[in-house]
Design an enzyme around this catalytic site. Sequence first.
Site, PDB file in Angstrom:
ATOM      1  N   PHE A  20      -8.574-111.672 -85.317  1.00  0.00           N
ATOM      2  CA  PHE A  20      -9.707-112.454 -85.797  1.00  0.00           C
ATOM      3  C   PHE A  20     -10.883-112.382 -84.826  1.00  0.00           C
ATOM      4  O   PHE A  20     -10.734-112.643 -83.627  1.00  0.00           O
ATOM      5  CB  PHE A  20      -9.317-113.921 -85.957  1.00  0.00           C
ATOM      6  CG  PHE A  20      -8.594-114.245 -87.224  1.00  0.00           C
ATOM      7  CD1 PHE A  20      -9.280-114.678 -88.348  1.00  0.00           C
ATOM      8  CD2 PHE A  20      -7.213-114.109 -87.296  1.00  0.00           C
ATOM      9  CE1 PHE A  20      -8.602-114.980 -89.521  1.00  0.00           C
ATOM     10  CE2 PHE A  20      -6.528-114.409 -88.462  1.00  0.00           C
ATOM     11  CZ  PHE A  20      -7.221-114.842 -89.582  1.00  0.00           C
ATOM     12  N   ASP A  21     -12.041-112.061 -85.356  1.00  0.00           N
ATOM     13  CA  ASP A  21     -13.287-112.278 -84.636  1.00  0.00           C
ATOM     14  C   ASP A  21     -13.466-113.793 -84.468  1.00  0.00           C
ATOM     15  O   ASP A  21     -12.845-114.583 -85.194  1.00  0.00           O
ATOM     16  CB  ASP A  21     -14.430-111.663 -85.445  1.00  0.00           C
ATOM     17  CG  ASP A  21     -15.792-111.928 -84.836  1.00  0.00           C
ATOM     18  OD1 ASP A  21     -15.941-111.747 -83.613  1.00  0.00           O
ATOM     19  OD2 ASP A  21     -16.698-112.335 -85.589  1.00  0.00           O
TER      20      ASP A  21
END
Length: 223
Positions: A5-6
């Site tokens: 995940f960013d």
Amino acid sequence: MIALFDLDGTLTNPKAGITRSIQYALERLGHPVPEADELTWMIGPPLIASFAKLLGSSDDAQEALRLYRERFGETGLFENEVYAGIPALLQNLQEKGVRLFVATSKPHVFARRILDHFDLSHFFIEIYGSELDTRNADKRDLIRHILDQEKFDPARAVMIGDREHDVIGARANDIATIGVTWGYGSRRELLDAGAACLVDEPRELEAPILTLTASMPPRAVTV
């Protein structure tokens, strides 16, 4: 099953803290200070490159980054909010056995403090970000570093992010990407970069994550 995940524009909305810290740096340097909405293009990409583009000088960019961190490290990182539905999504994925990691261009020392503050750190096996000297700020380098450290099969992983840099970095390492549209990249930006699919709400993310991480090799899915 692995999901990267960013952070900015994907898990949390950092607009206030980032833009105010950019404005602080520009004011201290004596440069014109744009309105916050004119600076949102700088949310997501490596800041050193964005400052160089904004100021037209790599030397000024280094000083701007130092000044930015002066404010961001004390105040700006907490001027932030978790997108609705993200904690429930992470909980559901964790319960289904998906191994979760953070992969952000933000320095990991800041990323960890933000995730600790919002009680999200416990969902992630590890939080990966850049170094303060800007190493691994490029998502291609960062994801390569994660693969070197974690030794997982990229065909069983997916990257989730809101900017083309997430897609480009993942594709360079043979990982599919889901583009999220609630952040700071446009739909066209994400599709042109090669995102496997786009998702408009956090509650819609679980299905494509499970589909892509179960695929060998990764393939596009429709949401």
